[in-house]
Design an enzyme around this catalytic site. Structure first.
Site, PDB file in Angstrom:
ATOM      1  N   PHE A 149      -6.637  -1.025   2.842  1.00 40.07           N
ATOM      2  CA  PHE A 149      -6.599  -2.977   2.831  1.00 40.07           C
ATOM      3  C   PHE A 149      -7.861  -4.348   2.927  1.00 40.07           C
ATOM      4  O   PHE A 149      -8.353  -4.921   2.817  1.00 40.07           O
ATOM      5  CB  PHE A 149      -5.490  -3.426   3.433  1.00 40.07           C
ATOM      6  CG  PHE A 149      -6.057  -3.863   4.448  1.00 40.07           C
ATOM      7  CD1 PHE A 149      -5.953  -4.888   5.187  1.00 40.07           C
ATOM      8  CD2 PHE A 149      -5.316  -2.760   5.679  1.00 40.07           C
ATOM      9  CE1 PHE A 149      -6.824  -5.279   6.998  1.00 40.07           C
ATOM     10  CE2 PHE A 149      -5.081  -2.925   7.177  1.00 40.07           C
ATOM     11  CZ  PHE A 149      -5.801  -4.907   7.493  1.00 40.07           C
ATOM     12  N   LYS A 173      -7.382   4.348  -6.592  1.00 43.04           N
ATOM     13  CA  LYS A 173      -6.043   3.886  -6.211  1.00 43.04           C
ATOM     14  C   LYS A 173      -6.329   3.449  -5.243  1.00 43.04           C
ATOM     15  O   LYS A 173      -6.617   3.294  -3.444  1.00 43.04           O
ATOM     16  CB  LYS A 173      -5.604   5.392  -5.612  1.00 43.04           C
ATOM     17  CG  LYS A 173      -3.402   5.183  -5.354  1.00 43.04           C
ATOM     18  CD  LYS A 173      -2.923   3.743  -4.835  1.00 43.04           C
ATOM     19  CE  LYS A 173      -3.139   4.227  -3.449  1.00 43.04           C
ATOM     20  NZ  LYS A 173      -2.610   2.909  -2.438  1.00 43.04           N
ATOM     21  N   GLU A 176      -2.740  -1.500  -1.843  1.00 44.16           N
ATOM     22  CA  GLU A 176      -1.493  -2.606  -2.444  1.00 44.16           C
ATOM     23  C   GLU A 176      -1.441  -3.866  -2.011  1.00 44.16           C
ATOM     24  O   GLU A 176      -0.617  -4.455  -2.510  1.00 44.16           O
ATOM     25  CB  GLU A 176       0.302  -1.399  -2.421  1.00 44.16           C
ATOM     26  CG  GLU A 176       0.426  -1.044  -1.657  1.00 44.16           C
ATOM     27  CD  GLU A 176       0.004   0.341  -0.581  1.00 44.16           C
ATOM     28  OE1 GLU A 176      -1.179   0.379  -0.290  1.00 44.16           O
ATOM     29  OE2 GLU A 176       0.850   0.963  -0.311  1.00 44.16           O
ATOM     30  N   ARG A 177      -2.257  -4.080  -0.710  1.00 39.94           N
ATOM     31  CA  ARG A 177      -1.928  -5.326   0.075  1.00 39.94           C
ATOM     32  C   ARG A 177      -2.827  -5.935  -0.694  1.00 39.94           C
ATOM     33  O   ARG A 177      -2.267  -6.716  -1.413  1.00 39.94           O
ATOM     34  CB  ARG A 177      -3.093  -5.158   1.253  1.00 39.94           C
ATOM     35  CG  ARG A 177      -1.801  -3.943   1.985  1.00 39.94           C
ATOM     36  CD  ARG A 177      -1.394  -4.424   3.153  1.00 39.94           C
ATOM     37  NE  ARG A 177       0.058  -3.370   3.801  1.00 39.94           N
ATOM     38  CZ  ARG A 177       0.316  -3.164   3.514  1.00 39.94           C
ATOM     39  NH1 ARG A 177       1.011  -2.970   2.501  1.00 39.94           N
ATOM     40  NH2 ARG A 177       0.965  -1.828   4.123  1.00 39.94           N
ATOM     41  N   SER A 226      -5.658   5.002   7.389  1.00 39.43           N
ATOM     42  CA  SER A 226      -5.807   5.350   8.117  1.00 39.43           C
ATOM     43  C   SER A 226      -5.752   6.817   9.005  1.00 39.43           C
ATOM     44  O   SER A 226      -5.753   7.571   8.121  1.00 39.43           O
ATOM     45  CB  SER A 226      -3.712   4.855   9.382  1.00 39.43           C
ATOM     46  OG  SER A 226      -3.662   5.628   8.494  1.00 39.43           O
ATOM     47  N   CYS A 281     -12.770  -0.735  10.354  1.00 41.60           N
ATOM     48  CA  CYS A 281     -12.888   0.206  11.495  1.00 41.60           C
ATOM     49  C   CYS A 281     -13.918  -0.121  12.405  1.00 41.60           C
ATOM     50  O   CYS A 281     -14.305   1.096  13.330  1.00 41.60           O
ATOM     51  CB  CYS A 281     -13.180   0.878  10.183  1.00 41.60           C
ATOM     52  SG  CYS A 281     -14.612   1.228   9.482  1.00 41.60           S
ATOM     53  N   GLU A 384      -5.383   2.296  18.078  1.00 41.01           N
ATOM     54  CA  GLU A 384      -5.974   1.034  17.203  1.00 41.01           C
ATOM     55  C   GLU A 384      -5.533  -0.222  16.233  1.00 41.01           C
ATOM     56  O   GLU A 384      -4.400  -0.489  16.627  1.00 41.01           O
ATOM     57  CB  GLU A 384      -6.629   2.022  15.731  1.00 41.01           C
ATOM     58  CG  GLU A 384      -7.321   1.017  14.991  1.00 41.01           C
ATOM     59  CD  GLU A 384      -7.188   1.411  13.920  1.00 41.01           C
ATOM     60  OE1 GLU A 384      -6.750   1.995  13.433  1.00 41.01           O
ATOM     61  OE2 GLU A 384      -9.248   1.479  13.432  1.00 41.01           O
TER      62      GLU A 384
HETATM   63  P1  NAD Z   1      -3.709   2.965   5.592  1.00 34.82           P
HETATM   64  O1  NAD Z   1      -3.699   4.465   6.029  1.00 34.82           O
HETATM   65  O2  NAD Z   1      -2.254   2.560   5.742  1.00 34.82           O
HETATM   66  O3  NAD Z   1      -3.707   3.357   4.080  1.00 34.82           O
HETATM   67  C1  NAD Z   1      -5.195   3.167   3.335  1.00 34.82           C
HETATM   68  C2  NAD Z   1      -4.453   3.658   1.645  1.00 34.82           C
HETATM   69  O4  NAD Z   1      -3.466   5.615   1.879  1.00 34.82           O
HETATM   70  C3  NAD Z   1      -4.029   3.093   0.806  1.00 34.82           C
HETATM   71  O5  NAD Z   1      -4.366   3.053  -0.833  1.00 34.82           O
HETATM   72  C4  NAD Z   1      -2.786   3.482   1.030  1.00 34.82           C
HETATM   73  O6  NAD Z   1      -1.737   3.198  -0.195  1.00 34.82           O
HETATM   74  C5  NAD Z   1      -2.547   4.876   1.769  1.00 34.82           C
HETATM   75  N1  NAD Z   1      -0.864   4.815   2.255  1.00 34.82           N
HETATM   76  C6  NAD Z   1      -0.685   4.450   3.558  1.00 34.82           C
HETATM   77  N2  NAD Z   1       0.205   5.352   3.620  1.00 34.82           N
HETATM   78  C7  NAD Z   1       0.320   6.412   2.811  1.00 34.82           C
HETATM   79  C8  NAD Z   1       1.481   7.764   2.995  1.00 34.82           C
HETATM   80  N3  NAD Z   1       1.992   7.840   3.800  1.00 34.82           N
HETATM   81  N4  NAD Z   1       0.308   8.656   2.182  1.00 34.82           N
HETATM   82  C9  NAD Z   1       0.187   8.040   1.239  1.00 34.82           C
HETATM   83  N5  NAD Z   1      -0.843   7.364   1.102  1.00 34.82           N
HETATM   84  C10 NAD Z   1      -0.581   6.668   2.091  1.00 34.82           C
HETATM   85  O7  NAD Z   1      -5.149   2.300   6.308  1.00 34.82           O
HETATM   86  P2  NAD Z   1      -5.029   0.407   5.905  1.00 34.82           P
HETATM   87  O8  NAD Z   1      -3.342  -0.278   6.553  1.00 34.82           O
HETATM   88  O9  NAD Z   1      -5.174   0.200   4.657  1.00 34.82           O
HETATM   89  O10 NAD Z   1      -5.998   0.532   6.630  1.00 34.82           O
HETATM   90  C11 NAD Z   1      -6.940   0.295   7.948  1.00 34.82           C
HETATM   91  C12 NAD Z   1      -7.565   1.668   8.607  1.00 34.82           C
HETATM   92  O11 NAD Z   1      -7.982   2.055   8.264  1.00 34.82           O
HETATM   93  C13 NAD Z   1      -7.396   1.652   9.817  1.00 34.82           C
HETATM   94  O12 NAD Z   1      -7.068   2.362  10.769  1.00 34.82           O
HETATM   95  C14 NAD Z   1      -9.611   1.719   9.363  1.00 34.82           C
HETATM   96  O13 NAD Z   1      -9.401   1.746  11.328  1.00 34.82           O
HETATM   97  C15 NAD Z   1      -9.200   2.477   8.675  1.00 34.82           C
HETATM   98  N6  NAD Z   1     -10.449   1.986   8.062  1.00 34.82           N
HETATM   99  C16 NAD Z   1     -11.416   3.413   8.273  1.00 34.82           C
HETATM  100  C17 NAD Z   1     -13.246   3.311   7.861  1.00 34.82           C
HETATM  101  C18 NAD Z   1     -13.710   3.855   7.799  1.00 34.82           C
HETATM  102  O14 NAD Z   1     -14.897   4.467   7.414  1.00 34.82           O
HETATM  103  N7  NAD Z   1     -13.459   4.934   8.967  1.00 34.82           N
HETATM  104  C19 NAD Z   1     -13.245   2.348   6.901  1.00 34.82           C
HETATM  105  C20 NAD Z   1     -12.154   0.744   6.436  1.00 34.82           C
HETATM  106  C21 NAD Z   1     -10.923   1.109   7.230  1.00 34.82           C
END
Ligand code: NAD
Length: 499
Positions: A149, A173, A176-177, A226, A281, A384
């Site tokens: 998101f 994909k 969804e936020r 994450s 991130c 985090e």
């Molecule tokens: P998230 O892991 O909750 O979601 C990321 C994606 O995974 C979304 O599209 C979501 O729909 C999907 N998802 C969520 N739960 C799932 C599950 N149980 N099974 C399958 N798919 C699932 O992350 P977020 O809250 O959207 O974003 C924040 C996180 O992303 C933070 O940890 C941040 O550090 C990280 N991030 C990392 C980078 C990087 O380059 N390393 C860049 C941006 C964000």
């Protein structure tokens, strides 16, 4: 209530699964739209169509593909303010920050317009007598991106650009936020000349992600989110024989040596710690001053700067420094961690719960917090936080700072502030973190370098954007050709005499 749509075969398509998610306006706390969540069948159908569309797109020469991307750049610039407004309304970040989110994605599209050059293979003339060896880069077919998101424009663009430039079809994909900007980008790509079906935007949750992981027609997956989900995507995607790069969470440290310019360091920490409400991130979430004197001076400089932060809605334009968190759950989680920090004995030097907020009380705002004397066992150090909370861990010397960072499971970004070139050089070479800043707090590499963390911040062996992206989204074929030597002597340039 507005109902959002998928983007399939060049048009908006309503969901059929009957499942929906609420999309909020974090600045007011109100639900602003309903998002359809795709079923496995809907996701698979979008892939089937992409398989067909990819054949012609993959056979289009790279220069023509690059022209579509060049036009896409123009259209994004044309619609910059419109995109930024929608982005801020769904994410909560300020308008200048939303423009930055789009801009850093746009720069990768600009890089990808170099596809004809970046797709070039290698050639060795006369590797043996009459033998030439050459390699070519070919598209993988249909590939997918699953994005977080916190950068709803930048990260989809980091994936879409190189994947399409290389001749693949792409299934996105998005989070969804904040799902609207990715669909707007898909519409702009269509206007730029991308054939229908080459980019499909399918909204969803775990069901559609699992469908991506298991679909045999998807050759590669790029994930950002994450760490627990990144590990899951990497494991299941690889087990299914796909090429996977999965980028995870972070805990980024900034070491401040005693010789650093303390005003510069404090300014950098405030921007990198609280910008975008800490939901980056590459946010700095841990300040590591070396020596008690440095720590005291730093805190003294930080406090007035933090108290001066203006927290409010994106509608305030340049008059706010950061906005709300993305959801009520994110806010509750951050406040819970702050409680844990207090209970664990960290010193709450700035208590953001008392900070004035310009916005709606129902918005998901959290004021800026500063903890001092944090230790590595505390949950505010281990987790985090992804909120406007900066933790200061005091260390006695440079070696202890390096040790602290080495022992941290994450390895996304890190910074050092110093005037000592020798120390900075040593730090850059020894630290086990993917992206290092020297007097630069958020060292996000430019589009023509690559972006990726180490340890629990990145799984897979190629980074995002830059030349790595062209390797990730293509496979190499190597041809060894022998031409029978002397054949030319056999050529005949005159009519044979017939006896
Ligand atoms: P998230 O892991 O909750 O979601 C990321 C994606 O995974 C979304 O599209 C979501 O729909 C999907 N998802 C969520 N739960 C799932 C599950 N149980 N099974 C399958 N798919 C699932 O992350 P977020 O809250 O959207 O974003 C924040 C996180 O992303 C933070 O940890 C941040 O550090 C990280 N991030 C990392 C980078 C990087 O380059 N390393 C860049 C941006 C964000």
């Amino acid at each position: 209530m507005e109902e959002l749509s998928h983007w399939i075969d060049g048009k908006k398509v309503a969901g059929t699964s009957g499942r929906f998610a609420d999309v909020y306006n974090p600045a007011t706390g109100a639900v602003q739209a309903r998002l359809p969540l795709a079923s496995t069948a809907e996701l698979n159908e979008a892939v089937n169509r992409a398989v067909i569309a990819q054949r012609a797109w993959g056979a289009t020469n790279p220069q023509r593909r690059a022209r579509v991307l060049a036009e896409f750049v123009r259209l994004i610039n044309r619609d910059m303010d419109k995109l930024a407004e929608v982005l801020s309304r769904e994410h909560g970040k300020t308008m200048p920050d939303a423009r930055g989110d789009i801009q850093r994605g746009l720069e990768v599209i600009e890089f990808c317009t170099g596809a004809p050059h970046l797709m070039k293979g290698e050639f060795t003339d006369s590797a043996g007598t009459g033998i030439d060896v050459y390699s070519m880069r070919q598209p993988l077919g249909v590939v997918a991106g699953i994005t977080p998101f916190n950068f709803p424009a930048m990260i989809p663009l980091w994936k879409i650009g190189p994947a399409l430039a290389c001749g693949n079809a792409f299934i996105l994909k998005p989070s969804e936020r904040d799902p609207s900007v990715p669909v707007m980008l898909a519409e702009l790509l269509q206007e730029a000349g991308l054939p229908d079906g080459v980019l499909q935007v399918v909204h969803g949750d775990k069901e559609s992600v699992d469908a991506i992981l298991d679909n045999p027609d998807i050759a590669a997956i790029g994930f950002v989110g994450s760490t627990p989900i990144a590990e899951y995507i990497y494991g299941r995607g690889c087990a299914n024989g796909k090429r996977v790069q999965a980028f995870g969470g972070a805990k980024n440290h900034m070491v401040v040596l005693p010789d650093a310019d303390m005003d510069q360091a404090a300014d950098a920490l405030v921007g990198a710690g609280y910008g975008a409400a800490g939901e980056r991130c590459m946010a700095i979430s841990v300040a590591v001053p070396v020596g008690e004197g440095t720590a005291d001076r730093l805190v003294e400089k930080l406090i007035p700067r933090i108290n001066a932060l203006r927290v409010g809605p994106y509608t305030e334009g340049d008059n706010v420094d950061y906005g709300p968190l993305v959801t009520a759950e994110a806010k509750a989680r951050v406040l819970g961690l702050i409680e844990e920090g207090v209970k664990a004995g960290a010193e709450l030097v700035v208590d953001g719960r008392e900070h004035a907020i310009k916005g709606d009380e129902a918005g998901f705002y959290v004021g800026p917090h500063l903890f001092d004397r944090v230790t590595p066992e505390m949950s505010i150090y281990r987790e985090e936080i992804f909120g406007p909370v900066l933790c200061q861990v005091r260390v006695p010397n440079y070696a202890a700072a390096v040790e602290l960072i080495k022992n941290n499971p994450y390895g996304n970004g890190v910074a050092i502030f110093t005037r000592d070139g020798d120390a900075a050089r040593d730090f850059a070479s020894r630290i086990d973190v993917g992206m290092v800043g020297i007097n630069v707090p958020i060292p996000v590499p430019l589009a023509y370098y690559t972006f990726g963390g180490w340890k629990k911040s990145g799984f897979g062996d190629l980074n995002q954007h830059g030349p790595d992206a062209f390797r990730f989204y293509t496979r190499t074929k190597t041809v060894t050709a022998r031409w029978p030597s002397g054949l030319k002597e056999g050529g005949e340039f005159h009519f044979k005499q017939v006896d």
